[in-house]
Enzyme design. Structure first.
Site, PDB file in Angstrom:
ATOM      1  N   GLU A 228       0.828  -1.398   0.025  1.00  0.00           N
ATOM      2  CA  GLU A 228       0.078   0.083  -0.039  1.00  0.00           C
ATOM      3  C   GLU A 228       0.897   1.157  -0.178  1.00  0.00           C
ATOM      4  O   GLU A 228       0.359   2.105   0.361  1.00  0.00           O
ATOM      5  CB  GLU A 228      -0.972   0.022   1.081  1.00  0.00           C
ATOM      6  CG  GLU A 228      -1.621  -1.111   1.514  1.00  0.00           C
ATOM      7  CD  GLU A 228      -2.718  -1.910   0.441  1.00  0.00           C
ATOM      8  OE1 GLU A 228      -2.614  -1.217  -0.662  1.00  0.00           O
ATOM      9  OE2 GLU A 228      -3.236  -2.910   0.507  1.00  0.00           O
TER      10      GLU A 228
ATOM     11  N   ASP B 193      -1.862  -1.530  -9.897  1.00  0.00           N
ATOM     12  CA  ASP B 193      -2.179  -3.290  -9.493  1.00  0.00           C
ATOM     13  C   ASP B 193      -2.138  -4.006 -10.700  1.00  0.00           C
ATOM     14  O   ASP B 193      -2.891  -3.713 -11.796  1.00  0.00           O
ATOM     15  CB  ASP B 193      -3.409  -3.387  -8.867  1.00  0.00           C
ATOM     16  CG  ASP B 193      -3.555  -2.712  -7.488  1.00  0.00           C
ATOM     17  OD1 ASP B 193      -2.540  -2.698  -6.867  1.00  0.00           O
ATOM     18  OD2 ASP B 193      -4.596  -2.061  -7.108  1.00  0.00           O
TER      19      ASP B 193
END
Length: 552
Positions: free
Chosen positions: A191, A366
């Site tokens: 993250e 991602d």
């Protein structure tokens, strides 16, 4: 050719530990879908680059828990059954469409049948059921760079002790060395979450003590570079509106430019995420994946789960979606890819004209967006790289390439934060997830206290060592940031809560068994059965070392 800078494209690949813990809709199918729709298509893209003599210099993040799952024999067997099932469903679809004289749908069923049979052939014949080994080939030949990450994608700034942070990192590095034969230089911080050194107050217990910075531990373990989000440099975020308005890509101003690397006092190099190119992909209304001619992710045939429709319109009811055309989608891929390549070039040219420096534009995403969520994504990326090769001035590069050739970087301090909403910890720590941290902090404390108290026996006595290694495996699975993220987004909450509680419960019971073993010097049949059950179900990180928890 005048050089304007480098393009650093990162695909961060991650699926939490799901093997032997559910199938559909939550569990193993997450991994099977990502493998068929993202990881193998990315390998296909690299094969085509190899045939063309192009080294795309893409950076691929592979989380250790993902690598461990993809390498397991259990995965290889179950993935093949998944592919056989998809092909069987498609054959039924095809017969239904033929019976109804729906020729366009019949052709699409054939398109999808070929897609899955090609994936099946590649997996079994070309890659011999080992796609990690094929990624290693492209790493060794210089086509890509591969990043490591925390073992299970643990949210490092909020883990309770430096021991747990270090164990997550050491397990990640150990997995990398095990499968790629060398130590990693770069890491994807889960993250993009960071905490500097200094006094830290536990948000649950309110205990205050001095912690090492995440960066200090990374450097101590041999990591040289990582990635952060632009707002962590106190720049404005473009994602607050999340695509609700159009953007002037050359009219954005920064307090601190994201187009050069920085360093922390620890020596860790930071590459900064560019929001302009990120917005161009993630924007709800203006991003490429929302193109009306691209495959609609959310509409699937009720009897097979196969997607036959295109987006058509962003706000259009699913009932009115029109049939998908691969040929039309291909046209849009070409146009979107050229637009993106030109955008990169414009940004770096502007930066050089203002500063005289060759910039570094960092575009992390991602990986599962490419292929799984956005079916056309891998083909789009391929065209972007090809277009950059045709446009003067921008060179794709990896972090290692840039470190070798980059001028002296500015040393900065970095505030605590992440790439989540509000660029803080609020996605992972909030009123809905607070209970997970209460349990996790207590379990981390119990595990470390027992291990430190019985350090010598834990390391040397075979049975006790096995019990505590299984506890450590369950603990790092419980530390995954996925559980809090999915609770926050209200995705599969029942599954997530069951999984988190299960792994916390495993650690606590294994500590209890370890205590009994120390007193009685034997294990009951029930205790032996529980240890073996946990070992069978958690088939990752069998190389875990208890010493990793004893260094801080």
């Amino acid at each position: 050719m005048e050089k304007n800078g480098n393009f650093l494209f990162i695909l961060h690949s991650h699926i939490p530990y799901v093997l032997k813990h559910g199938e559909w809709p939550h569990g193993e199918y997450w991994l099977f879908e990502a493998t068929a729709e993202t990881y193998i298509p990315l390998l296909q893209m690299l094969e085509r680059f190899k045939d063309k003599g192009i080294k795309p210099k893409i950076t691929l993040g592979l989380t250790p828990v993902l690598i461990e799952q993809l390498k397991s024999d259990y995965f290889k067997e179950k993935f093949n059954k998944y592919l056989e099932f998809k092909i069987e469903l498609l054959q039924k679809d095809k017969k239904e469409f033929e019976r109804k004289n729906q020729n366009e749908y019949t052709m699409l069923a054939l398109f999808w049948e070929k897609f899955y049979t090609d994936i099946q052939h590649l997996f079994n014949i070309t890659y011999k059921k080992d796609i990690i080994n094929r990624f290693k080939y492209f790493l060794d030949k210089g086509y890509i760079e591969i990043l490591t990450s925390a073992a299970t994608h643990g949210y490092l700034p909020l883990l309770g002790y430096d021991n747990n942070v270090r164990a997550q990192i050491k397990a990640g590095i150990d997995t990398y060395v095990k499968y790629f034969g060398k130590k990693p230089k770069g890491i994807w911080m889960p993250e993009c979450a960071y905490r500097p050194k200094g006094l830290w107050k536990n948000p649950i217990t309110k205990e205050v003590f001095i912690r090492k910075g995440v960066d200090e531990i990374l450097v101590e373990e041999g990591i040289e570079y990582t990635f952060i989000d632009s707002p962590n440099l106190e720049n404005a975020s473009l994602f607050n509106q999340y695509g609700e308005k159009s953007l002037n890509p050359l009219g954005f101003e920064y307090k601190k430019t994201p187009y050069i690397p920085y360093k922390l006092a620890s020596g860790l190099t930071l590459f900064v995420r560019d929001h302009i190119t990120g917005y161009q992909v993630w924007s709800k209304h203006y991003g490429y994946p929302g193109d009306p001619f691209y495959l609609e992710f959310h509409k699937q045939k009720d009897t097979s789960g196969i997607k036959y429709w295109r987006i058509t319109g962003a706000n259009l009811d699913l009932a009115f979606k029109e049939i998908y055309s691969p040929d039309k989608a291909k046209e849009r891929v070409n146009e979107n890819a050229m637009h993106f390549a030109e955008l990169i070039t414009q940004i770096l040219k502007k930066f050089k004209s203002e500063t005289g420096l060759n910039g570094v534009l960092v575009a992390p995403f991602d990986a599962e967006l490419f292929g799984h969520w956005w079916f056309e994504g891998p083909k789009w990326l391929e065209k972007v790289i090809e277009n950059l090769k045709k446009i003067d001035g921008v060179e794709p590069a990896t972090g290692i390439d840039i470190l070798k050739n980059s001028p002296k970087t500015e040393t900065i301090t970095l505030k605590e934060g992440s790439w989540g909403e509000n660029n803080d910890h609020s996605v992972w720590f909030n009123e809905n997830t607070k209970w997970t941290w209460e349990k996790l902090y207590n379990t981390e404390k119990n595990f470390l206290a027992f291990l430190k108290k019985h350090k010598r026996k834990a390391l040397l006595e075979k049975t006790l060592n096995k019990i505590l290694k299984e506890a450590a495996k369950s603990l790092i699975i419980a530390e995954a940031s996925d559980w809090q993220f999915l609770i926050h987004t209200q995705s599969g909450v029942d599954y997530v809560e069951e999984r988190f509680n299960k792994h916390i419960g495993e650690v606590e019971k294994l500590i209890s068994i370890a205590k009994n073993y120390l007193h009685q010097n034997t294990l009951s049949d029930e205790e032996k059965a529980f240890i073996e059950k946990v070992s069978r179900e958690n088939i990752v990180f069998n190389n875990i070392c208890l010493e990793w928890y004893l260094e801080d």
